[in-house]
Design an enzyme around this catalytic site. Structure first.
Site, mmCIF file in Angstrom:
data_model
loop_
_atom_site.group_PDB
_atom_site.id
_atom_site.type_symbol
_atom_site.label_atom_id
_atom_site.label_comp_id
_atom_site.label_asym_id
_atom_site.label_seq_id
_atom_site.Cartn_x
_atom_site.Cartn_y
_atom_site.Cartn_z
ATOM 1 N N CYS A 1 -30.975 93.641 -42.055
ATOM 2 C CA CYS A 1 -32.285 93.328 -41.490
ATOM 3 C C CYS A 1 -32.231 92.145 -40.520
ATOM 4 C CB CYS A 1 -33.338 92.987 -42.551
ATOM 5 S SG CYS A 1 -33.466 94.202 -43.845
ATOM 6 N N GLU B 1 -8.769 102.526 -36.304
ATOM 7 C CA GLU B 1 -9.911 102.057 -35.520
ATOM 8 C C GLU B 1 -10.498 103.210 -34.694
ATOM 9 O OE1 GLU B 1 -11.809 99.729 -35.678
ATOM 10 O OE2 GLU B 1 -12.761 99.512 -33.734
ATOM 11 N N ASN C 1 -34.542 88.811 -45.248
ATOM 12 C CA ASN C 1 -33.258 89.485 -45.104
ATOM 13 C C ASN C 1 -32.404 89.076 -46.300
ATOM 14 O OD1 ASN C 1 -30.361 88.731 -43.028
ATOM 15 N ND2 ASN C 1 -30.729 90.505 -44.284
ATOM 16 N N GLY C 2 -31.950 90.087 -47.062
ATOM 17 C CA GLY C 2 -31.121 89.786 -48.235
ATOM 18 C C GLY C 2 -31.608 90.620 -49.414
ATOM 19 N N HIS D 1 2.384 115.457 -46.194
ATOM 20 C CA HIS D 1 2.177 115.400 -47.648
ATOM 21 C C HIS D 1 0.758 115.800 -48.039
ATOM 22 C CE1 HIS D 1 6.101 113.513 -48.261
ATOM 23 N NE2 HIS D 1 5.841 112.892 -47.123
ATOM 24 N N GLU E 1 -18.341 106.777 -36.883
ATOM 25 C CA GLU E 1 -19.597 106.038 -37.013
ATOM 26 C C GLU E 1 -20.601 106.324 -35.911
ATOM 27 O OE1 GLU E 1 -18.996 101.778 -37.188
ATOM 28 O OE2 GLU E 1 -17.578 101.821 -35.562
ATOM 29 N N LYS F 1 -14.347 104.685 -35.125
ATOM 30 C CA LYS F 1 -15.313 104.720 -34.013
ATOM 31 C C LYS F 1 -15.955 106.096 -33.902
ATOM 32 C CE LYS F 1 -15.824 101.336 -33.455
ATOM 33 N NZ LYS F 1 -15.242 100.069 -33.775
ATOM 34 N N LYS G 1 -25.075 96.276 -38.126
ATOM 35 C CA LYS G 1 -23.868 95.596 -37.665
ATOM 36 C C LYS G 1 -23.348 94.561 -38.655
ATOM 37 C CE LYS G 1 -21.780 93.677 -33.601
ATOM 38 N NZ LYS G 1 -20.747 94.743 -33.599
HETATM 39 C C1 F6R Z 1 -17.335 98.967 -36.997
HETATM 40 C C2 F6R Z 1 -18.052 97.741 -37.324
HETATM 41 C C3 F6R Z 1 -17.982 97.270 -38.732
HETATM 42 C C4 F6R Z 1 -17.615 95.770 -38.743
HETATM 43 C C5 F6R Z 1 -17.626 95.232 -40.187
HETATM 44 C C6 F6R Z 1 -17.199 93.792 -40.252
HETATM 45 O O1 F6R Z 1 -17.489 99.332 -35.668
HETATM 46 O O2 F6R Z 1 -18.684 97.134 -36.504
HETATM 47 O O3 F6R Z 1 -17.067 97.997 -39.473
HETATM 48 O O4 F6R Z 1 -16.358 95.629 -38.177
HETATM 49 O O5 F6R Z 1 -18.909 95.359 -40.706
HETATM 50 O O6 F6R Z 1 -18.045 92.950 -39.531
HETATM 51 P P1 F6R Z 1 -17.628 91.466 -39.195
HETATM 52 O O7 F6R Z 1 -16.438 91.524 -38.316
HETATM 53 O O8 F6R Z 1 -18.829 90.873 -38.532
HETATM 54 O O9 F6R Z 1 -17.307 90.803 -40.496
#
Ligand code: F6R
Length: 612
Positions: free
Chosen positions: A2, A485, A104-105, A508, A492, A489, A607
């Site tokens: 949030c 990675e 937020n939390g 395997h 997600e 991408k 995020k």
């Molecule tokens: C993937 C992504 C998430 C963050 C993860 C860690 O694209 O954005 O997997 O990498 O939530 O976030 P930070 O680096 O802020 O600890």
């Protein structure tokens, strides 16, 4: 997760409050976007407008920007307690709608508190944990007749994580705030003061900020900031904590790009060159090198994309510095703290510096006496604050939910450290060290070439991948974290099931799924040993009808082996994340857009993950 914001203004004609809060929420939308709402105080009293949906939909429906007032709060939600509905959207109000709260939390003891409040006759309108807080304030206000005292009493009763803002029609010029574990920043504006979850939300008004610490409680008016420590009840001098942020408003704006994600992919060369200039002058590197060299055991932890950067570091440390290191996913920290001791070092990598799992790992290792080194993109965020030493990437604010530029800058910083470590421990000599550093110094040029070289070709590839429901990303050795990675991408943002495997492991089990046209992306690092082995894996996949795609460096014979080569510049293998990741980011981005998804707001994601 949030995003929360509160703004109070001296002159509501100069700064239109509804518009200002809405703009701030747009900058925080990456933190959650299933519902949103505003609470505003004006001559009519307290007005609440909120609902389920994305911000722009709610603006069209309710006209947030047309609301006028002197003090207000806003919230953009990522649901934890209670599904996304109009009633569960914040702000939440007490029985008489005098107080309004955004949060937020997670309030962990909300259930017991709610039971007690129900007995006292409070009427609840939502399923959220947050609503108990505002009823607690109402209760304490009835008892004490003092809003601030009531607010503090309520904060003392709640357990869990919180950044809370509260406004009230009883005291219309104040925004009350409290914080523990979830981020909160005060912005000191001209004619206004702002409190928000993150710096980008403040940049329209000020670059003068105070990062709120855990257990701080207080209030802002348009001209004053009052803070005290909740535990000691001692007043905190705000002036001591004021700092000026370097980020600009352009950094946090889309600037004509269709999405933040595309803007951030394309600005990677700039982010790398800023990070390089920071690295060259960062004296912390020497200090942290000493700490690592003296350590008995070395650990590295992170989540998501930052974990892939950490895994790359671990592989590089083993390969180049020939030293053992334990990488682990932050949410699994309880297992690893069992083997941590006082002569150990933990490197904690987090772009936001706020990810709760990483923070918990840091605290657990600290309790064991280990030294902590933070690698973050946000100065003064929680993880660097709780670490012994911090080194920063200088990627600028990353708004797109999918991490892009921060991954490249993290791998640059970590590779630099690995290279210094290899020299200091004698596993490479000065000439090899110089050769590697010289290629790292070219990171921005390499990324630029990789982006320019692959952009057009990827559009053609995307058309072929549209029907795919599943994909593999295969590599070996230091290429593996990059494969992970790439798979993350595409999963997600394009919602395609994708798995990354060590190419040798594909025999395997995973190969059983491969049939005619099944897409397999190979990441081929510029290392002849790895290349030769991957050649065999490509042939195995082709023999079973797979559609093979290869991110391969210039001059490699594998360019003629895979069906769809994406050629990237050749440099030392340590730069593989810099050269090989941009085509994978662009692939996921264009696939998402072609499928009609918004890559900046992937479903179910936020995020910064501030709940365990
Ligand atoms: C993937 C992504 C998430 C963050 C993860 C860690 O694209 O954005 O997997 O990498 O939530 O976030 P930070 O680096 O802020 O600890």
């Amino acid at each position: 997760m949030c995003g929360i914001i509160g703004i109070c203004v001296i002159n509501p004609r100069e700064l239109k409050l509804g518009e200002a809060i809405y703009k701030g929420l747009l900058r925080l939308e990456y933190r959650g976007y299933d519902s949103a709402g505003l609470g505003i105080i004006n001559h009519e009293g307290l007005i609440i407008v909120k609902g389920k949906g994305k911000l722009h939909e709610l603006e069209a429906k309710y006209g947030f920007t047309k609301l006028h007032g002197i003090t207000g709060v806003g919230h953009t939600r990522w649901a934890t307690h209670g599904p996304p509905t109009d009633l569960n959207a914040h702000p939440h109000t007490d029985c008489r709608s005098i107080f309004a709260v955004v949060h937020n939390g997670i309030i962990e003891n909300y259930y017991e508190l709610k039971k007690q409040l129900l007995v006292k006759g409070h009427v609840f309108k939502s399923d959220t944990d947050t609503e108990v807080f505002v009823h607690l304030v109402e209760d304490f206000y009835r008892e004490t007749g003092d809003v601030y005292v009531a607010f503090k009493k309520a904060v003392k009763l709640i357990h869990g994580t919180f950044a809370i803002l509260m406004i009230t029609s009883i005291d219309p010029h104040k925004i009350y705030f409290a914080k523990k574990d979830s981020p909160l920043i005060v912005g000191l504006g001209n004619g206004c003061n702002i409190v928000a979850s993150d710096i980008p939300a403040l940049l329209d008004y000020t670059r003068k900020i105070i990062v709120v610490r855990d257990y701080w409680v207080g209030y802002v008016t348009p001209t004053e900031v009052y803070i005290e420590d909740l535990l000691s009840e001692v007043r905190v001098e705000p002036e001591t904590y004021v700092r000026i942020v370097e980020w600009s408003i352009e950094d946090a704006s889309r600037e004509g790009y269709p999405h933040f994600m595309l803007k951030e992919i394309l600005e990677q060369p700039r982010a790398l060159s800023q990070t390089l200039s920071g690295l060259r002058s960062d004296s912390t590197i020497k200090e942290l090198m000493r700490a690592i060299l003296e350590a008995d055991n070395l650990f590295i932890t992170a989540a998501g994309t930052s974990y892939h950067a950490s895994e790359f570091f671990a592989y590089t440390v083993m390969k180049l510095a020939r030293r053992s290191i334990v990488p682990f996913i932050a949410s699994e920290y309880e297992l690893y703290e069992n083997i941590a001791g006082e002569n150990d070092v933990l490197i904690a990598v987090s772009q936001s510096g706020e990810t709760i799992d990483v923070l918990k790992a840091v605290r657990a290792f600290r309790r064991k006496g280990a030294r902590i080194i933070a690698v973050s993109n946000v100065i003064d965020s929680a993880i660097p604050r709780e670490s012994d030493l911090s080194v920063y990437t200088r990627a600028g604010p990353e708004i797109g939910v999918a991490a892009t530029k921060t991954f490249l800058t993290q791998t640059l910083v970590l590779s630099w450290i690995a290279c210094e470590l290899a020299l200091a421990s004698g596993s490479i000599d000065l000439s090899e060290y110089r050769e590697i550093i010289s290629d790292l110094e070219k990171s921005h040029v390499l990324a630029d070439e990789a982006i320019k070289g692959s952009s057009r070709k990827i559009l053609g590839l995307v058309d072929r991948l549209l029907p795919a429901r599943s994909m593999y990303y295969l590599s070996r050795d230091i290429g593996l974290p990059i494969a992970r990675e790439g798979a993350l991408k595409v999963k997600e943002i394009a919602y395609v099931h994708a798995e990354a495997y060590p190419a040798g492991e594909s025999k395997h089990g995973p190969i059983a799924l491969v049939e005619q046209g099944f897409p397999v992306v190979f990441i081929v690092p510029p290392d002849s040993g790895i290349e030769q082995k991957i050649l065999g894996n490509i042939e195995e996949m082709k023999a079973r009808g797979a559609f093979t795609i290869g991110v391969v460096h210039e001059g490699s014979s594998l360019n003629n082996v895979v069906e769809f080569p994406l050629e990237v510049p050749r440099a030392h293998w340590i730069t593989t994340p810099i050269t090989h990741t941009p085509p994978l980011q662009l692939l996921a981005y264009h696939l998402a857009v072609k499928k009609g998804h918004d890559p900046d707001k992937p479903r179910n994601l936020a995020k910064t993950v501030t709940v365990e």
